[in-house]
Design an enzyme around this catalytic site. Sequence first.
Site, PDB file in Angstrom:
ATOM      1  N   GLN A   8       0.844  -1.195   0.000  1.00 27.42           N
ATOM      2  CA  GLN A   8       0.000   0.000   0.000  1.00 27.42           C
ATOM      3  C   GLN A   8       0.883   1.249   0.000  1.00 27.42           C
ATOM      4  OE1 GLN A   8      -3.446  -0.548   3.035  1.00 27.42           O
ATOM      5  NE2 GLN A   8      -1.911  -2.058   3.597  1.00 27.42           N
ATOM      6  N   ASN A   9       2.192   1.036   0.159  1.00 28.89           N
ATOM      7  CA  ASN A   9       3.097   2.187   0.309  1.00 28.89           C
ATOM      8  C   ASN A   9       3.438   2.811  -1.038  1.00 28.89           C
ATOM      9  OD1 ASN A   9       3.016   1.390   2.917  1.00 28.89           O
ATOM     10  ND2 ASN A   9       5.082   0.560   2.998  1.00 28.89           N
TER      11      ASN A   9
ATOM     12  N   ASP B 217       6.194   4.879  -1.227  1.00 27.81           N
ATOM     13  CA  ASP B 217       7.524   5.459  -1.028  1.00 27.81           C
ATOM     14  C   ASP B 217       8.639   4.869  -1.886  1.00 27.81           C
ATOM     15  OD1 ASP B 217       8.109   3.029   0.329  1.00 27.81           O
ATOM     16  OD2 ASP B 217       7.578   3.878   2.275  1.00 27.81           O
TER      17      ASP B 217
ATOM     18  N   HIS C 255      -1.530   1.638  -4.146  1.00 28.43           N
ATOM     19  CA  HIS C 255      -1.929   3.038  -3.937  1.00 28.43           C
ATOM     20  C   HIS C 255      -1.056   4.034  -4.697  1.00 28.43           C
ATOM     21  CE1 HIS C 255      -4.130   1.840   0.056  1.00 28.43           C
ATOM     22  NE2 HIS C 255      -4.824   1.539  -1.025  1.00 28.43           N
TER      23      HIS C 255
ATOM     24  N   CYS D 244      -0.741  14.634 -15.005  1.00 24.52           N
ATOM     25  CA  CYS D 244      -1.347  15.900 -15.407  1.00 24.52           C
ATOM     26  C   CYS D 244      -2.865  15.767 -15.439  1.00 24.52           C
ATOM     27  CB  CYS D 244      -0.832  16.304 -16.785  1.00 24.52           C
ATOM     28  SG  CYS D 244      -1.662  17.771 -17.430  1.00 24.52           S
TER      29      CYS D 244
ATOM     30  N   CYS E 213      -3.884  16.691 -19.544  1.00 20.36           N
ATOM     31  CA  CYS E 213      -3.615  15.767 -20.665  1.00 20.36           C
ATOM     32  C   CYS E 213      -3.423  14.328 -20.200  1.00 20.36           C
ATOM     33  CB  CYS E 213      -2.403  16.233 -21.470  1.00 20.36           C
ATOM     34  SG  CYS E 213      -0.824  16.017 -20.609  1.00 20.36           S
TER      35      CYS E 213
ATOM     36  N   THR F 223       0.468  -2.987   8.669  1.00 18.69           N
ATOM     37  CA  THR F 223      -0.709  -2.218   8.223  1.00 18.69           C
ATOM     38  C   THR F 223      -1.779  -2.248   9.302  1.00 18.69           C
ATOM     39  OG1 THR F 223      -2.441  -1.980   6.549  1.00 18.69           O
ATOM     40  CG2 THR F 223      -1.630  -4.218   6.911  1.00 18.69           C
ATOM     41  N   SER F 224      -2.470  -1.110   9.433  1.00 17.45           N
ATOM     42  CA  SER F 224      -3.539  -1.042  10.441  1.00 17.45           C
ATOM     43  C   SER F 224      -4.758  -1.840   9.969  1.00 17.45           C
ATOM     44  CB  SER F 224      -3.931   0.414  10.700  1.00 17.45           C
ATOM     45  OG  SER F 224      -4.333   1.017   9.493  1.00 17.45           O
TER      46      SER F 224
ATOM     47  N   GLU G 124       1.288  -3.618  17.213  1.00 18.26           N
ATOM     48  CA  GLU G 124       0.004  -3.250  17.826  1.00 18.26           C
ATOM     49  C   GLU G 124      -1.102  -4.180  17.320  1.00 18.26           C
ATOM     50  OE1 GLU G 124      -0.316  -0.687  19.960  1.00 18.26           O
ATOM     51  OE2 GLU G 124       1.835  -0.285  19.783  1.00 18.26           O
TER      52      GLU G 124
HETATM   53  C1  BJW Z   1       4.571  -1.280  12.444  1.00 17.63           C
HETATM   54  C2  BJW Z   1       5.792  -0.753  12.847  1.00 17.63           C
HETATM   55  C3  BJW Z   1       6.938  -1.560  12.679  1.00 17.63           C
HETATM   56  C4  BJW Z   1       4.246   0.728  13.206  1.00 17.63           C
HETATM   57  N1  BJW Z   1       6.818  -2.762  12.158  1.00 17.63           N
HETATM   58  N2  BJW Z   1       4.478  -2.488  11.934  1.00 17.63           N
HETATM   59  C5  BJW Z   1     -15.324  -0.707   3.152  1.00 17.63           C
HETATM   60  C6  BJW Z   1     -15.634  -0.305   4.431  1.00 17.63           C
HETATM   61  C7  BJW Z   1     -15.429   1.027   4.836  1.00 17.63           C
HETATM   62  C8  BJW Z   1     -14.916   1.968   3.955  1.00 17.63           C
HETATM   63  C9  BJW Z   1     -14.596   1.563   2.685  1.00 17.63           C
HETATM   64  C10 BJW Z   1     -14.800   0.243   2.300  1.00 17.63           C
HETATM   65  N3  BJW Z   1     -14.402   0.140   1.003  1.00 17.63           N
HETATM   66  C11 BJW Z   1     -13.934   1.339   0.591  1.00 17.63           C
HETATM   67  C12 BJW Z   1     -14.056   2.235   1.594  1.00 17.63           C
HETATM   68  C13 BJW Z   1     -13.674   3.667   1.549  1.00 17.63           C
HETATM   69  C14 BJW Z   1     -12.208   3.911   1.768  1.00 17.63           C
HETATM   70  C15 BJW Z   1     -11.782   3.332   3.113  1.00 17.63           C
HETATM   71  O1  BJW Z   1     -11.175   2.288   3.213  1.00 17.63           O
HETATM   72  N4  BJW Z   1     -12.092   4.045   4.176  1.00 17.63           N
HETATM   73  C16 BJW Z   1     -11.768   3.602   5.539  1.00 17.63           C
HETATM   74  C17 BJW Z   1     -10.545   4.344   6.068  1.00 17.63           C
HETATM   75  C18 BJW Z   1     -12.975   3.858   6.393  1.00 17.63           C
HETATM   76  N5  BJW Z   1     -11.419   3.361   0.690  1.00 17.63           N
HETATM   77  C19 BJW Z   1     -11.242   4.010  -0.458  1.00 17.63           C
HETATM   78  O2  BJW Z   1     -11.750   5.087  -0.667  1.00 17.63           O
HETATM   79  C20 BJW Z   1     -10.378   3.332  -1.519  1.00 17.63           C
HETATM   80  N6  BJW Z   1     -11.020   3.365  -2.783  1.00 17.63           N
HETATM   81  C21 BJW Z   1     -12.105   2.649  -3.051  1.00 17.63           C
HETATM   82  O3  BJW Z   1     -12.601   1.913  -2.235  1.00 17.63           O
HETATM   83  O4  BJW Z   1     -12.561   2.814  -4.345  1.00 17.63           O
HETATM   84  C22 BJW Z   1     -13.868   2.319  -4.636  1.00 17.63           C
HETATM   85  C23 BJW Z   1     -14.833   3.410  -4.259  1.00 17.63           C
HETATM   86  C24 BJW Z   1     -14.961   4.477  -5.104  1.00 17.63           C
HETATM   87  C25 BJW Z   1     -15.875   5.482  -4.773  1.00 17.63           C
HETATM   88  C26 BJW Z   1     -16.596   5.415  -3.571  1.00 17.63           C
HETATM   89  C27 BJW Z   1     -16.384   4.355  -2.699  1.00 17.63           C
HETATM   90  C28 BJW Z   1     -15.506   3.344  -3.056  1.00 17.63           C
HETATM   91  C29 BJW Z   1      -9.077   4.079  -1.724  1.00 17.63           C
HETATM   92  C30 BJW Z   1      -8.206   4.064  -0.532  1.00 17.63           C
HETATM   93  C31 BJW Z   1      -6.971   4.904  -0.796  1.00 17.63           C
HETATM   94  C32 BJW Z   1      -6.081   5.063   0.439  1.00 17.63           C
HETATM   95  N7  BJW Z   1      -5.097   6.057   0.183  1.00 17.63           N
HETATM   96  C33 BJW Z   1      -4.054   6.303   1.157  1.00 17.63           C
HETATM   97  C34 BJW Z   1      -3.190   7.460   0.636  1.00 17.63           C
HETATM   98  C35 BJW Z   1      -2.282   6.961  -0.487  1.00 17.63           C
HETATM   99  C36 BJW Z   1      -1.399   8.033  -0.996  1.00 17.63           C
HETATM  100  C37 BJW Z   1      -0.465   8.550   0.061  1.00 17.63           C
HETATM  101  O5  BJW Z   1       0.374   7.804   0.613  1.00 17.63           O
HETATM  102  O6  BJW Z   1      -0.565   9.727   0.342  1.00 17.63           O
HETATM  103  O7  BJW Z   1      -3.287   5.130   1.348  1.00 17.63           O
HETATM  104  S1  BJW Z   1      -4.686   6.634   2.790  1.00 17.63           S
HETATM  105  C38 BJW Z   1      -3.414   5.785   3.644  1.00 17.63           C
HETATM  106  O8  BJW Z   1      -3.938   4.609   4.325  1.00 17.63           O
HETATM  107  C39 BJW Z   1      -2.485   5.240   2.553  1.00 17.63           C
HETATM  108  C40 BJW Z   1      -2.128   3.888   3.090  1.00 17.63           C
HETATM  109  O9  BJW Z   1      -1.640   3.065   2.054  1.00 17.63           O
HETATM  110  C41 BJW Z   1      -3.412   3.430   3.695  1.00 17.63           C
HETATM  111  C42 BJW Z   1      -3.270   2.324   4.697  1.00 17.63           C
HETATM  112  O10 BJW Z   1      -2.519   2.723   5.800  1.00 17.63           O
HETATM  113  P1  BJW Z   1      -1.466   1.712   6.444  1.00 17.63           P
HETATM  114  O11 BJW Z   1      -0.395   1.404   5.473  1.00 17.63           O
HETATM  115  O12 BJW Z   1      -2.179   0.562   7.020  1.00 17.63           O
HETATM  116  O13 BJW Z   1      -0.795   2.632   7.576  1.00 17.63           O
HETATM  117  P2  BJW Z   1      -1.331   2.997   9.048  1.00 17.63           P
HETATM  118  O14 BJW Z   1      -0.614   4.217   9.459  1.00 17.63           O
HETATM  119  O15 BJW Z   1      -2.785   3.006   9.096  1.00 17.63           O
HETATM  120  O16 BJW Z   1      -0.848   1.770   9.945  1.00 17.63           O
HETATM  121  C43 BJW Z   1       0.521   1.542  10.221  1.00 17.63           C
HETATM  122  C44 BJW Z   1       0.638   0.242  10.981  1.00 17.63           C
HETATM  123  O17 BJW Z   1       2.026  -0.055  11.147  1.00 17.63           O
HETATM  124  C45 BJW Z   1       0.032   0.307  12.396  1.00 17.63           C
HETATM  125  O18 BJW Z   1      -0.807  -0.826  12.586  1.00 17.63           O
HETATM  126  C46 BJW Z   1       1.260   0.213  13.324  1.00 17.63           C
HETATM  127  O19 BJW Z   1       1.005  -0.489  14.535  1.00 17.63           O
HETATM  128  C47 BJW Z   1       2.227  -0.546  12.452  1.00 17.63           C
HETATM  129  N8  BJW Z   1       3.653  -0.352  12.763  1.00 17.63           N
HETATM  130  N9  BJW Z   1       5.592   0.511  13.394  1.00 17.63           N
HETATM  131  C48 BJW Z   1       5.603  -3.212  11.832  1.00 17.63           C
HETATM  132  N10 BJW Z   1       8.191  -1.111  13.088  1.00 17.63           N
HETATM  133 ZN    ZN Z   2      -0.368  17.892 -19.410  1.00 16.26          ZN
END
Ligand code: BJW
Ligand code: ZN
Length: 233
Positions: A95-96, A98, A113, A121, A124, A182-183, A209
């Site tokens: 999901q990263n 980076d 993601h 753009c 275009c 991932t959370s 966690e």
């Molecule tokens: C460690 C550690 C160590 C710390 N070792 N671990 C079903 C139910 C409810 C809602 C929805 C659903 N289906 C869709 C939705 C809506 C929405 C969604 O999920 N919302 C919920 C939040 C409620 N999803 C979407 O909108 C998605 N699109 C979609 O569904 O399209 C169809 C659609 C279209 C139109 C309408 C509706 C649906 C798109 C989701 C896009 C997410 N984008 C982001 C930003 C990406 C760009 C950027 O980076 O800026 O993605 S948000 C952000 O969260 C990013 C991440 O990839 C993503 C997940 O986060 P992640 O990676 O889990 O990080 P954290 O911080 O949450 O967790 C870190 C974890 O690490 C923690 O657990 C720590 O404990 C742990 N940790 N140190 C190991 N050393």
């Molecule tokens: Zn352009």
Amino acid sequence: MAECVAVLTGAGISAESGIPTFRGQSDAGALWRNYSPEQLATPEAFERDPRLVWEWYDWRRGCVARAEPNAGHRALAEFERRCAATGRRFTLITQNVDGLHDRAGSRQVVKLHGDLWILRCLSCGREERDERVPLDPLPPRCDCGGLQRPAVVWFGESLPAREWACASEVSATARMFLVIGTSGVVYPAAGLVEIARQSGARIAVVNPEPTPLDARADWLFRGAASEVLARLL
Ligand code: BJW
Ligand code: ZN
């Protein structure tokens, strides 16, 4: 058919490289200038204030540019090499945005993601890789004059079709599915774990966690990715 191993990673695997997660243990750790990711990672936020959203991405690009892949990223690259050597299929779904898995040497990386280093753009549709840090001017513009955005997936947007198809197929065929850092609250990515489980995969969760995905795990490793993966290797 070759035995298939799949891995799903989230921001936690890059935490030990010094890159802030989205939903930190303390909320303050996950905030940037008092904004949460849910307020910034949306098309509406970008429409309202492209400069503000770009400032956040520019700051994050700076963090990543200064960071190095850590032992967790490197362990997964090594795991992939060992799978290749023993005839197993290995796919890393992340999901990263980076790029640290690529920099650590992973080859089969499915980016659900998008990519922080690619700009798209809005006029275009052209995509280009741009690794400048900082970007100047902000917001950046394409040669055609159109406004550029980061080629990442925001809330409410669909995941890239090819990547999603590949991730679902791999999850449905995996014998072993590792979920790291991932959370598990963002869908559809988190739903891959259920796809894998229903198709008969054994699930291992690595996280210091608790998460909602723990209930699906056959093995739960409570700890930092770098330590746990070094032990698992
Ligand atoms: C460690 C550690 C160590 C710390 N070792 N671990 C079903 C139910 C409810 C809602 C929805 C659903 N289906 C869709 C939705 C809506 C929405 C969604 O999920 N919302 C919920 C939040 C409620 N999803 C979407 O909108 C998605 N699109 C979609 O569904 O399209 C169809 C659609 C279209 C139109 C309408 C509706 C649906 C798109 C989701 C896009 C997410 N984008 C982001 C930003 C990406 C760009 C950027 O980076 O800026 O993605 S948000 C952000 O969260 C990013 C991440 O990839 C993503 C997940 O986060 P992640 O990676 O889990 O990080 P954290 O911080 O949450 O967790 C870190 C974890 O690490 C923690 O657990 C720590 O404990 C742990 N940790 N140190 C190991 N050393
Ligand atoms: Zn352009």
